[in-house]
Scaffold this active site. Structure first.
Site, PDB file in Angstrom:
ATOM      1  CB  VAL A   1       2.318 -11.419   6.722  1.00 24.62           C
ATOM      2  CG1 VAL A   1       2.224 -10.550   5.426  1.00 24.62           C
ATOM      3  CG2 VAL A   1       3.233 -10.277   7.530  1.00 24.62           C
TER       4      VAL A   1
ATOM      5  CB  SER B   1      -1.114   0.097   1.499  1.00 28.78           C
ATOM      6  OG  SER B   1       0.140  -0.056   2.611  1.00 28.78           O
ATOM      7  NE  ARG B   2       2.093   2.604   5.166  1.00 28.09           N
ATOM      8  CZ  ARG B   2       2.977   2.419   6.193  1.00 28.09           C
ATOM      9  NH1 ARG B   2       3.938   3.471   6.499  1.00 28.09           N
ATOM     10  NH2 ARG B   2       2.678   1.950   7.329  1.00 28.09           N
TER      11      ARG B   2
ATOM     12  CB  SER C   1      17.072  -4.719   6.513  1.00 27.15           C
ATOM     13  OG  SER C   1      17.592  -2.863   6.955  1.00 27.15           O
TER      14      SER C   1
ATOM     15  CE1 TYR D   1      13.003  -2.636   9.548  1.00 30.43           C
ATOM     16  CE2 TYR D   1      15.574  -2.693   9.625  1.00 30.43           C
ATOM     17  CZ  TYR D   1      13.839  -3.298   9.231  1.00 30.43           C
ATOM     18  OH  TYR D   1      13.951  -3.320   7.820  1.00 30.43           O
TER      19      TYR D   1
ATOM     20  CB  ILE E   1      14.621   2.904   0.818  1.00 30.24           C
ATOM     21  CG1 ILE E   1      15.891   1.300   0.519  1.00 30.24           C
ATOM     22  CG2 ILE E   1      13.935   3.088   0.046  1.00 30.24           C
ATOM     23  CD1 ILE E   1      16.639   2.074  -0.028  1.00 30.24           C
TER      24      ILE E   1
ATOM     25  CB  ALA F   1      17.226 -10.312  15.455  1.00 30.02           C
TER      26      ALA F   1
HETATM   27  P1  NAP Z   1       6.756   1.353   4.877  1.00 31.56           P
HETATM   28  O1  NAP Z   1       6.955   2.597   4.404  1.00 31.56           O
HETATM   29  O2  NAP Z   1       6.294   1.313   6.052  1.00 31.56           O
HETATM   30  O3  NAP Z   1       5.267  -0.044   4.572  1.00 31.56           O
HETATM   31  C1  NAP Z   1       5.407  -0.625   5.352  1.00 31.56           C
HETATM   32  C2  NAP Z   1       4.138  -1.611   4.430  1.00 31.56           C
HETATM   33  O4  NAP Z   1       4.061  -2.887   5.050  1.00 31.56           O
HETATM   34  C3  NAP Z   1       2.728  -1.272   4.691  1.00 31.56           C
HETATM   35  O5  NAP Z   1       2.025  -0.859   3.466  1.00 31.56           O
HETATM   36  C4  NAP Z   1       1.634  -1.627   5.246  1.00 31.56           C
HETATM   37  O6  NAP Z   1       0.414  -1.611   5.715  1.00 31.56           O
HETATM   38  C5  NAP Z   1       2.650  -3.374   5.726  1.00 31.56           C
HETATM   39  N1  NAP Z   1       2.547  -4.475   6.555  1.00 31.56           N
HETATM   40  C6  NAP Z   1       3.400  -3.615   7.973  1.00 31.56           C
HETATM   41  N2  NAP Z   1       2.885  -4.595   8.716  1.00 31.56           N
HETATM   42  C7  NAP Z   1       1.962  -5.668   8.346  1.00 31.56           C
HETATM   43  C8  NAP Z   1       1.571  -6.548   8.504  1.00 31.56           C
HETATM   44  N3  NAP Z   1       1.144  -7.559   9.745  1.00 31.56           N
HETATM   45  N4  NAP Z   1       0.970  -7.485   7.794  1.00 31.56           N
HETATM   46  C9  NAP Z   1       0.195  -6.821   6.402  1.00 31.56           C
HETATM   47  N5  NAP Z   1       1.470  -5.866   5.850  1.00 31.56           N
HETATM   48  C10 NAP Z   1       1.860  -4.960   6.609  1.00 31.56           C
HETATM   49  O7  NAP Z   1       7.668   0.804   4.867  1.00 31.56           O
HETATM   50  P2  NAP Z   1       8.898   0.663   3.287  1.00 31.56           P
HETATM   51  O8  NAP Z   1      10.098   1.767   4.353  1.00 31.56           O
HETATM   52  O9  NAP Z   1       7.970   0.411   2.609  1.00 31.56           O
HETATM   53  O10 NAP Z   1      10.035  -1.072   3.950  1.00 31.56           O
HETATM   54  C11 NAP Z   1       9.404  -1.881   3.388  1.00 31.56           C
HETATM   55  C12 NAP Z   1      10.008  -3.582   3.268  1.00 31.56           C
HETATM   56  O11 NAP Z   1      11.101  -2.886   3.208  1.00 31.56           O
HETATM   57  C13 NAP Z   1      10.239  -4.179   5.205  1.00 31.56           C
HETATM   58  O12 NAP Z   1       9.767  -5.165   5.020  1.00 31.56           O
HETATM   59  C14 NAP Z   1      10.996  -2.843   5.663  1.00 31.56           C
HETATM   60  O13 NAP Z   1      11.678  -3.582   6.248  1.00 31.56           O
HETATM   61  C15 NAP Z   1      12.522  -3.291   4.398  1.00 31.56           C
HETATM   62  N6  NAP Z   1      13.797  -1.950   4.412  1.00 31.56           N
HETATM   63  C16 NAP Z   1      12.773  -0.269   4.058  1.00 31.56           C
HETATM   64  C17 NAP Z   1      14.156   0.129   4.633  1.00 31.56           C
HETATM   65  C18 NAP Z   1      14.141   1.642   3.969  1.00 31.56           C
HETATM   66  O14 NAP Z   1      14.672   2.588   4.344  1.00 31.56           O
HETATM   67  N7  NAP Z   1      12.984   2.221   3.977  1.00 31.56           N
HETATM   68  C19 NAP Z   1      15.199  -0.596   4.077  1.00 31.56           C
HETATM   69  C20 NAP Z   1      15.995  -1.667   4.241  1.00 31.56           C
HETATM   70  C21 NAP Z   1      14.581  -2.444   4.434  1.00 31.56           C
HETATM   71  P3  NAP Z   1      -0.387  -0.753   6.909  1.00 31.56           P
HETATM   72  O15 NAP Z   1      -0.197   0.673   6.931  1.00 31.56           O
HETATM   73  O16 NAP Z   1      -1.302  -0.888   6.098  1.00 31.56           O
HETATM   74  O17 NAP Z   1       0.232  -1.553   7.966  1.00 31.56           O
END
Ligand code: NAP
Length: 249
Positions: A66, A15-16, A143, A156, A189, A158
């Site tokens: 999930v 969704s985002r 990550s 996180y 990111i 772990a």
């Molecule tokens: P984000 O903007 O916070 O978006 C998280 C997404 O996950 C949202 O769509 C959220 O939906 C969904 N979500 C969270 N908990 C959920 C659950 N229990 N069941 C189903 N959906 C769930 O995060 P992002 O930065 O795009 O990160 C995406 C992935 O990349 C994550 O796994 C994060 O750990 C990884 N990552 C991000 C970064 C970074 O710098 N941003 C770096 C390394 C890795 P709702 O809002 O509806 O809950």
């Protein structure tokens, strides 16, 4: 622009942020898209936005936590148990940061449940249909902190380290059935997840990133596209780092 034509791609947390950018790029490449989320209103808006941008594509969205095994079962039932899922991107993830001494047990559990158990539950459900089809690509979003650690993110990091180990074991289990399983380890990111970093912290981070900028969701989506496509047919059990050079491990 049709490298994923008629493939069904299931992207959790679409969704985002990164998940939304992956859905956007995969739809542009001709895939049928299913995204999941928890927040139904935001999820429906994301589906509408993707549909408006890709009028010819099939874009569906489902609320599904999930970390909840029954919800994951219901999701696959709703998609259609016999419908082949060609590509699964386990992207849903959360943070609940704090130094270990102050970290609440519930914050440990919440992060491990969503990030690691959620990835396990989705993989388990998806490989049932992929095994029948004898093909499929699973992409797990880990990550950079799984590789180098980060103070305040023991839960996180772990969970993300667990995702890398899960990726390698599952890759070995299903390789003979034509299914590849890989991970992407993003660096920092620009998404909601990193929006609370102060300009000072961002400047400090950037000083350590050889490419001199934070990453975009599109940077991760391009890596996911490679792992979802035929160009990566001989790649499995790997961790693709997309971090601007922040860590070279
Ligand atoms: P984000 O903007 O916070 O978006 C998280 C997404 O996950 C949202 O769509 C959220 O939906 C969904 N979500 C969270 N908990 C959920 C659950 N229990 N069941 C189903 N959906 C769930 O995060 P992002 O930065 O795009 O990160 C995406 C992935 O990349 C994550 O796994 C994060 O750990 C990884 N990552 C991000 C970064 C970074 O710098 N941003 C770096 C390394 C890795 P709702 O809002 O509806 O809950």
């Amino acid at each position: 622009m049709n490298s994923l034509k008629d493939k069904l791609a299931l992207i959790t947390g679409g969704s985002r942020g990164i998940g939304h950018d992956i859905a956007d790029l995969f739809a542009a490449e001709g895939a049928q898209i299913v995204i999941t989320y928890r927040n139904e209103d935001a999820g429906k808006k994301a589906v509408s936005a993707l549909q408006a941008k890709h009028p010819g594509a099939s874009i569906r969205g489902f609320a599904c936590d999930v970390a909840d095994g029954a919800a994951v079962e219901a999701l696959f039932h709703a998609i259609g148990k016999e419908t082949p899922v060609d590509i699964l991107v386990n992207n849903a993830g959360i943070t609940k940061d704090g130094l270990i001494l102050r970290m609440k047990e519930e914050d440990w559990d919440a992060v491990l449940d969503t990030n690691l158990k959620g990835t396990f539950l989705m993989c388990k459900a998806a490989i049932r249909v992929m095994l029948k089809a004898r093909k499929g690509h699973i992409i797990n979003i880990a990550s950079v902190v799984a590789l180098i650690g980060n103070p305040g993110q023991a839960n996180y990091s772990a969970s993300k380290g667990g995702i890398i180990s899960l990726t390698k074991s599952l890759a070995r289990e299903v390789a003979s059935r034509g299914i590849t399983v890989n991970a992407i380890a993003p660096g920092y990111i620009e998404t909601d997840m990193t929006s609370e970093l102060t300009p000072e912290v961002k400047a400090q981070l950037m000083a350590n990133i050889p490419l001199g900028r934070l990453g975009s969701g599109r940077d991760i989506a391009e890596a996911a596209l490679f792992l979802a496509g035929e160009g990566s047919a001989y790649v499995t059990g790997q961790v693709l780092s997309v971090n601007g050079g922040l860590a070279m491990v």
